[in-house]
Design a protein around this motif. Structure first.
Motif, PDB file in Angstrom:
ATOM      1  N   ALA A 306       0.821  -1.212   0.000  1.00  0.00           N
ATOM      2  CA  ALA A 306       0.000   0.000   0.000  1.00  0.00           C
ATOM      3  C   ALA A 306       0.856   1.264   0.000  1.00  0.00           C
ATOM      4  O   ALA A 306       0.525   2.254  -0.667  1.00  0.00           O
ATOM      5  N   ALA A 307       1.990   1.245   0.728  1.00  0.00           N
ATOM      6  CA  ALA A 307       2.828   2.443   0.818  1.00  0.00           C
ATOM      7  C   ALA A 307       3.397   2.793  -0.554  1.00  0.00           C
ATOM      8  O   ALA A 307       3.376   3.950  -0.986  1.00  0.00           O
ATOM      9  N   ALA A 308       3.873   1.797  -1.249  1.00  0.00           N
ATOM     10  CA  ALA A 308       4.438   2.017  -2.583  1.00  0.00           C
ATOM     11  C   ALA A 308       3.360   2.531  -3.529  1.00  0.00           C
ATOM     12  O   ALA A 308       3.628   3.380  -4.397  1.00  0.00           O
ATOM     13  N   ALA A 309       2.141   2.053  -3.354  1.00  0.00           N
ATOM     14  CA  ALA A 309       1.036   2.497  -4.208  1.00  0.00           C
ATOM     15  C   ALA A 309       0.743   3.970  -3.962  1.00  0.00           C
ATOM     16  O   ALA A 309       0.576   4.748  -4.909  1.00  0.00           O
ATOM     17  N   ARG A 310       0.706   4.348  -2.679  1.00  0.00           N
ATOM     18  CA  ARG A 310       0.459   5.763  -2.354  1.00  0.00           C
ATOM     19  C   ARG A 310       1.564   6.637  -2.918  1.00  0.00           C
ATOM     20  O   ARG A 310       1.311   7.673  -3.525  1.00  0.00           O
TER      21      ARG A 310
END
Lengths: 398, 398
Positions: A306-310
């Motif tokens: 999720a962090a990489a997506a954000r």
């Protein structure tokens, strides 16, 4: 979507995007028995390097898992160890045990981004075929007729056109079908090109006194171009190991129509939520661009977290609003070089003429300041050069 | 015929009666290498009860042995252990090891009347197939195409007429062909209906890096009627375990034309001697009846020994010249029975009317005295009753 869903609700959700589904009624009945189903899908033992197109079936498997079912991830190592016995296909030499095991590990590393390892059983069909007596294999071959095999589209075409079909090619669908018998599969998933083989399994289970598996096939995913199926050779793909930024940017580049197909086949959104999303876009309450960003974030999150997506979404936004990306290609040019030549060297344009037009039309900025002089020479040091809206390079002078 | 014969002489002699022979040149070359050839012939593992028709191939094998070659008598026990896997043919259930071994012993007892056991190797194809991995069998299946298999007459007809062909039926000719590979056969013999399967073996040996076997097929033997192939179900056969008298008499009953076919396919006479015999008959120096007696004696001697053959010939001659045979069916009739009713009871005639005509026409004799009274009553005691030329019975009165 929880595993509290009723059999009918599960069937409705699972039917999404399927090409063939034989039959929904049977599936509902099997689910209704209250035990986790064995859901089989078979994969080649060749070196896997998956793109999103391959994940359509994996997504369906994931959905089964979300309903509490048991995934049988079958690696067809038996045929892989045979290779292509005609020797005509040099790209398919027999694989060694080491290669097959290494490929299996690579598979796991990739597919467990989508599948829950706790509910996945990785199986190898050499487990039963390497121990099977030839007599039993002949009995297996007695369960199917030549005429029915020749009804398979590709066989029929080849037979009618006089293109040779080796007899062992008739044996592979039987072997694949027998896998379902050995695995006691309740459901088999595959691409729509696998329909025939999946039906063979359905028939063979009956011959061997088992309840026939439900067959569900999934369509081929359309590629970035929105026209052709996603494939490596056409270059219209997103590899599942590509970096977040690439994945995000490529997904944002697809058309709105393609987006909805991808949503249907790749998203974890429930069908009800998906219908709602479409309605919001239609009603103008949600910009299609935002829907595409949501999809891209979901895809990036699946493979990179999720962090990489954000982060990918934020950077994309920054660039879209005129900001420079965090990283960009870097080129060294000699002191005194004109920016016009620098643009060509950094491949931001295809030719000097294109560079000239870009500058004249006000499309060039250096370190955030517009440059409209075609004779402009960069000062020594590092400069961020931007061509048009989205192309960036770092030019290091001297 | 000795084994000193040159390769060319052997080929000429061996070619006698063949339907297919691929090729004489290859056979001559193989013989020319100076080593005994492996001559293969395959037989079903079902209970053998051979008639002369089956011995046509055995005679050819015998001829090879006379030239010093090595016979591979193959019993196809592998497929016999599978039975008919479709379950459609209830007459072909799988055979147990005990049955197969018992049948093999019966085979030996019968075929060693013709073959020299010293130069015969009895082989079983389960020896290689029961140990073969399925992967190797699939490789075997890759050596042949569906189209070529469908060229086999019976497959072609069934496919075109929509009669189902199970896929395993394609595997049996391959298995039979592979036998030749495993056995390193130099020659394979069979009936003319086996031509396709024998050619598969020829092709497979090449695929497996061996020199291709020579293929020789023999015709079906015409039966006693001179019209149809000899078969149990048509009743026009001579079983090889039939008593000498039956064998002799049945052989004498065939037509002259049939006799020459039988000579060609069943006799040990060299081709040169056979040509001479035909010439003698044509020239009137030998009565065709005598030629038939010679053939019958040869056949009886083969299965019962020379003494039995001489005895059968002598008895036949005695009966032909009016003498009563050594043994005849015996019937008991009540005292006071008319001979007319006795004839019917002994089945020497089909009806009372026939009995009456026989007596009126002078065809009845009792104890060598002609009886022409249809009301004649036999005296108590045993009497030899003769109806016409060849029918005898012993009637015991009281």
């Amino acid at each position: 979507m929880s595993d509290r869903a009723t059999p009918a609700e599960q069937v409705k959700e699972l039917s999404r995007g399927t090409v063939d589904f034989l039959t929904p009624e049977e599936l509902e009945k099997k689910i209704g028995k209250g035990k986790p189903l064995n859901v089989k899908a078979g994969f080649d033992p060749t070196a896997p390097d998956l793109h999103l197109g391959h994940t359509v079936v994996l997504q369906k498997m994931r959905r089964f898992q979300q309903f509490g079912h048991h995934i049988q991830f079958l690696i067809g190592d038996f045929t892989g160890r045979i290779g292509d016995p005609t020797g005509k296909n040099e790209t398919r030499p027999p694989l060694s045990d080491e290669q097959i095991n290494a490929n299996a590990e690579t598979y796991k590393a990739q597919v467990f981004k989508i599948l829950d390892p706790e509910k996945t059983e990785v199986m190898f069909n050499a487990a039963w075929f390497s121990k099977m007596p030839v007599a039993d294999f002949i009995k297996l071959a007695s369960k199917y007729t030549v005429a029915r095999m020749l009804e398979r589209d590709d066989f029929e075409k080849r037979y009618k056109s006089g293109t040779p079909i080796s007899i062992h090619e008739f044996l592979y669908p039987l072997a694949q079908g027998y896998d379902s018998v050995a695995m006691k599969a309740d459901v088999e998933l595959g691409g729509s090109d696998q329909k025939f083989n999946l039906l063979v399994g359905r028939g063979l289970q009956k011959e061997y006194g088992q309840e026939s598996q439900v067959v569900m096939t999934m369509p081929l995913l359309v590629g970035l171009d929105g026209q052709k199926k996603m494939s490596k050779s056409l270059g219209n793909y997103i590899g599942i190991t590509e970096p977040p930024k690439e994945m995000f940017g490529k997904t944002l580049s697809i058309s709105d129509a393609t987006m909805w197909t991808w949503y249907e086949l790749l998203s974890d959104l429930s069908t009800a939520d998906l219908v709602r999303k479409k309605e919001e876009v239609t009603a103008g309450r949600l910009h299609p661009k935002q829907a595409k960003v949501d999809l891209a974030k979901e895809i990036v999150a699946r493979f990179h977290g999720a962090a990489a997506a954000r982060a990918a979404a934020e950077e994309f936004e920054r660039v879209a609003q005129g900001g420079a990306p965090d990283s960009m290609p870097e080129f060294r040019i000699a002191a005194g070089t004109k920016v016009l030549d620098g643009l060509v060297a950094a491949k931001l344009v295809g030719s000097k003429g294109e560079a000239r037009r870009l500058i004249e039309q006000g499309g060039l900025s250096v370190d955030d300041a517009k440059v409209s002089d075609i004779a402009f020479v960069l000062a020594p040091g590092a400069h961020v050069v931007r061509a048009g809206k989205h192309k960036f390079a770092r030019l290091v002078v001297g």
